[in-house]
Design a protein around this motif. Sequence first.
Motif, short mmCIF file in Angstrom:
data_model
loop_
_atom_site.label_atom_id
_atom_site.label_comp_id
_atom_site.label_asym_id
_atom_site.label_seq_id
_atom_site.Cartn_x
_atom_site.Cartn_y
_atom_site.Cartn_z
N ASN A 103 -18.37 6.50 -31.99
CA ASN A 103 -17.78 5.22 -32.38
C ASN A 103 -17.62 5.05 -33.88
OD1 ASN A 103 -20.71 5.29 -32.19
ND2 ASN A 103 -20.67 3.16 -32.87
N GLY A 104 -17.75 6.14 -34.63
CA GLY A 104 -17.60 6.07 -36.08
C GLY A 104 -17.87 7.44 -36.66
N ILE A 105 -18.31 7.50 -37.90
CA ILE A 105 -18.51 8.80 -38.53
C ILE A 105 -19.63 9.57 -37.83
CG2 ILE A 105 -17.65 8.04 -40.77
CD1 ILE A 105 -20.55 7.89 -41.71
N ALA A 106 -19.43 10.86 -37.70
CA ALA A 106 -20.44 11.77 -37.15
C ALA A 106 -20.53 12.94 -38.11
CB ALA A 106 -20.04 12.24 -35.75
N MET A 107 -21.62 13.00 -38.87
CA MET A 107 -21.72 13.98 -39.95
C MET A 107 -22.98 14.82 -39.80
SD MET A 107 -20.62 11.48 -43.13
CE MET A 107 -20.48 12.85 -44.28
N GLY A 108 -22.91 16.07 -40.24
CA GLY A 108 -24.08 16.93 -40.24
C GLY A 108 -24.71 17.02 -38.86
N ARG A 122 -15.85 11.30 -26.35
CA ARG A 122 -14.82 10.27 -26.52
C ARG A 122 -14.95 9.81 -27.96
NH1 ARG A 122 -15.45 11.81 -22.28
NH2 ARG A 122 -13.50 12.80 -22.67
N ALA A 123 -13.89 9.79 -28.72
CA ALA A 123 -13.96 9.39 -30.13
C ALA A 123 -12.94 8.30 -30.40
CB ALA A 123 -13.70 10.59 -31.04
N GLY A 184 -13.66 0.30 -30.90
CA GLY A 184 -14.39 -0.56 -29.99
C GLY A 184 -14.32 -0.14 -28.53
N GLU A 185 -13.56 0.91 -28.23
CA GLU A 185 -13.37 1.29 -26.83
C GLU A 185 -14.04 2.61 -26.46
OE1 GLU A 185 -9.24 1.22 -25.83
OE2 GLU A 185 -8.97 -0.88 -26.39
N ALA A 186 -14.81 3.20 -27.38
CA ALA A 186 -15.40 4.52 -27.11
C ALA A 186 -16.37 4.46 -25.94
CB ALA A 186 -16.10 5.06 -28.36
N VAL A 187 -17.25 3.47 -25.94
CA VAL A 187 -18.24 3.38 -24.85
C VAL A 187 -17.56 3.03 -23.54
CG1 VAL A 187 -20.24 2.11 -24.00
CG2 VAL A 187 -20.15 2.82 -26.39
N THR A 188 -16.56 2.14 -23.60
CA THR A 188 -15.82 1.79 -22.37
C THR A 188 -15.16 3.03 -21.77
OG1 THR A 188 -15.39 -0.44 -23.18
CG2 THR A 188 -13.96 0.38 -21.43
N ALA A 189 -14.55 3.85 -22.62
CA ALA A 189 -13.91 5.07 -22.14
C ALA A 189 -14.95 6.04 -21.58
CB ALA A 189 -13.13 5.74 -23.27
N ALA A 190 -16.10 6.14 -22.25
CA ALA A 190 -17.16 7.03 -21.78
C ALA A 190 -17.66 6.59 -20.40
CB ALA A 190 -18.30 7.06 -22.78
#
Length: 261
Positions: A103-108, A122-123, A184-190
């Motif tokens: 749902n946002g940045i994913a780093m390292g 889902r991103a 805002g829809e990442a969890v809904t899609a998951a």
Amino acid sequence: MSNSEFCKVERDGRLTLVTINRPEVLNSLHPPANKELAEVFDAFASDPEQWVAIITGAGDKAFSAGNDLKYQASGQPMSIPPSGFAGLTSRFDLVKPMIAAVNGIAMGGGFESPWPATSSWRARMRSLLCLSRVSASPPLPADFIVYPREIGEKRALGMILTGRRVPAAEGHALGFVNEVVKQGEAVTAAKRWAAQVLECSPMSIRASKEAVTRGLMEASVKAALENQRNYDAVRAMYRSEDFREGPLAFAQKRPPLWKGK
């Protein structure tokens, strides 16, 4: 819902939703959070009533910014649980499906953590995905092993050696993001994908995941085909009640009643 100190856990029927809950530091993780998440995913793995899990981050800015560098810089003891960063990076034996709702940045480590255990990503459209820069924090071993296998050597090196940020759409093009959705829809899609998984026999799902993940580690396609019947989840499927229930439900023209055993 159960609230631990660094994450929230919600169970809805057969689905477990785990939310990393450190939004004040972009959901970055330190040893206490890693330990807590390891315990959460240990519980999910061992719970026969939970069949699918989703992992996401609190807030709308970050899935996880990776290792908490300020905590590391403070000189406090650093450690990683046996199951790895976020309790996931070394969890190669999890045959239950997991979905990352980025749902946002994913780093390292936050970018790496879903790879070994999750079945799909889902991103949201504005997500930025990248490996840690060598100057900031040493790359974790899986950086060098997992990514080349997943997206090819040249593409992986392009990310590993530069630490550049990859938008969700590019992640989709590279093949490590399954679907790009609006903010805002990442969890809904998951959850939508999880619902489709839950329509299938969990025994078949686990056998399928293990056949894919372990099959990729075999020396050849021939070896994978010959050995897959010896995989634990595959053998369990053939011995299960679900193995008989599927054909029986088809013959009786009714929805199957999966038991997961």
